[in-house]
Design an enzyme around this catalytic site. Sequence first.
Site, mmCIF file in Angstrom:
data_model
loop_
_atom_site.group_PDB
_atom_site.id
_atom_site.type_symbol
_atom_site.label_atom_id
_atom_site.label_comp_id
_atom_site.label_asym_id
_atom_site.label_seq_id
_atom_site.Cartn_x
_atom_site.Cartn_y
_atom_site.Cartn_z
ATOM 1 N N SER A 52 15.977 38.565 37.081
ATOM 2 C CA SER A 52 16.121 39.672 38.025
ATOM 3 C C SER A 52 14.921 39.621 38.963
ATOM 4 O O SER A 52 13.872 39.068 38.626
ATOM 5 C CB SER A 52 16.198 41.016 37.294
ATOM 6 O OG SER A 52 15.134 41.173 36.369
ATOM 7 N N ASP A 88 3.231 57.272 40.462
ATOM 8 C CA ASP A 88 1.812 57.541 40.681
ATOM 9 C C ASP A 88 1.649 58.666 41.688
ATOM 10 O O ASP A 88 2.478 58.830 42.594
ATOM 11 C CB ASP A 88 1.110 56.290 41.214
ATOM 12 C CG ASP A 88 1.137 55.154 40.209
ATOM 13 O OD1 ASP A 88 0.932 55.434 39.008
ATOM 14 O OD2 ASP A 88 1.370 54.008 40.619
ATOM 15 N N ALA A 119 8.953 66.296 34.263
ATOM 16 C CA ALA A 119 7.548 66.162 33.893
ATOM 17 C C ALA A 119 7.181 64.735 33.528
ATOM 18 O O ALA A 119 6.093 64.264 33.859
ATOM 19 C CB ALA A 119 7.220 67.100 32.727
ATOM 20 N N TYR A 179 4.250 48.396 28.915
ATOM 21 C CA TYR A 179 2.912 47.918 29.252
ATOM 22 C C TYR A 179 2.308 47.154 28.081
ATOM 23 O O TYR A 179 1.760 47.778 27.149
ATOM 24 C CB TYR A 179 2.014 49.109 29.640
ATOM 25 C CG TYR A 179 2.494 49.818 30.872
ATOM 26 C CD1 TYR A 179 2.004 49.483 32.129
ATOM 27 C CD2 TYR A 179 3.473 50.809 30.785
ATOM 28 C CE1 TYR A 179 2.461 50.115 33.274
ATOM 29 C CE2 TYR A 179 3.939 51.456 31.923
ATOM 30 C CZ TYR A 179 3.432 51.101 33.161
ATOM 31 O OH TYR A 179 3.889 51.729 34.288
ATOM 32 N N ALA A 197 -3.060 55.755 29.396
ATOM 33 C CA ALA A 197 -2.807 56.005 27.976
ATOM 34 C C ALA A 197 -4.096 55.811 27.173
ATOM 35 O O ALA A 197 -4.820 54.837 27.396
ATOM 36 C CB ALA A 197 -1.728 55.066 27.457
ATOM 37 N N HIS A 205 11.934 38.947 34.674
ATOM 38 C CA HIS A 205 11.951 39.812 35.853
ATOM 39 C C HIS A 205 10.803 39.390 36.760
ATOM 40 O O HIS A 205 9.633 39.424 36.350
ATOM 41 C CB HIS A 205 11.785 41.278 35.449
ATOM 42 C CG HIS A 205 11.875 42.241 36.589
ATOM 43 N ND1 HIS A 205 13.075 42.574 37.191
ATOM 44 C CD2 HIS A 205 10.912 42.946 37.242
ATOM 45 C CE1 HIS A 205 12.849 43.455 38.160
ATOM 46 N NE2 HIS A 205 11.552 43.688 38.221
#
Length: 306
Positions: free
Chosen positions: A19, A113, A130, A152, A159, A273
Amino acid sequence: MASTAFRPSRESHRPIRVSFEFFPPKTAEMEATLWSSIERLAPLQPNFVSVTYGAGGSTRERTHNTVARIVRETNLKPAAHLTCVDATKEEVNEVVRSYWDVGVRHIVALRGDPAEGVGTAYRAHPGGYARSCDLVAGIKGIGDFQVSVSAYPERHPEAPSLDVDIDALKAKVECGADRAITQFFFDNDLFFRYLDRVQARGIDIPIVPGILPVQNFKQAASFAKRTGASVPDWLAARFEGLEDDVGTRKLVAAAVAAEQVLDLLDRGVTDFHFYTMNRADLVYAICHLLGLRATPSAPMPERAAA
């Protein structure tokens, strides 16, 4: 010993699927480059092509127009990016319904973001979705969309830990996500260690590696810094001294990308991808090395009048 559940052997004869990700153009010149790239890559018959969405929804209209044109003028299956940023639920839902109306059946659901840029704390819009898992559930409630989400291997920059980040991925899966596409990485071992941890948490949707062919090393390194992806010293060494040597830099870029994807292929990965940066030649060459060959484009199907 590492798990092999996500690493089918070549003997399985699973087809290789690719993709491609594009971003909506800002100028007429950029639009010409984008469509030239789409025309170059379309004969490889990608599983889908995605179109990104700017911070704060800044490219909302251009993303929609690009996706709608792909639907009208090609046989490709577009996936539209969508975020939670700076919009109410109803505004986001209206975008989702508008995609359904033009024939889009695949959305890449992201938190997004802040419009203010990198380093600004994310704040949910009052009355908006949210989190990305809430967005996934909302999209699934509107129509029978495929929904892809982000993952990720080196954790999301915000995080506190990789385990917390995997918790977020699990929540997206529980809300209906069909596949995850990873942030780009350059160390394949990072990807496989991540898969082991994801599998251990009971997450069983496809995790598709995101591949960034390095068109420009300085730009790639800057992008990696913003997104929390590491840049190995060996990669920097490969491009050392080539800032003004475009020809050699392109050859090295092709070699680096080929090394990465062929190693992933040897270790059982069959879905890729590509972050194309709206440039086709390097991505096309990598796909050729993966064994993909161009096929003549089929005639466009007749579409019912809107």
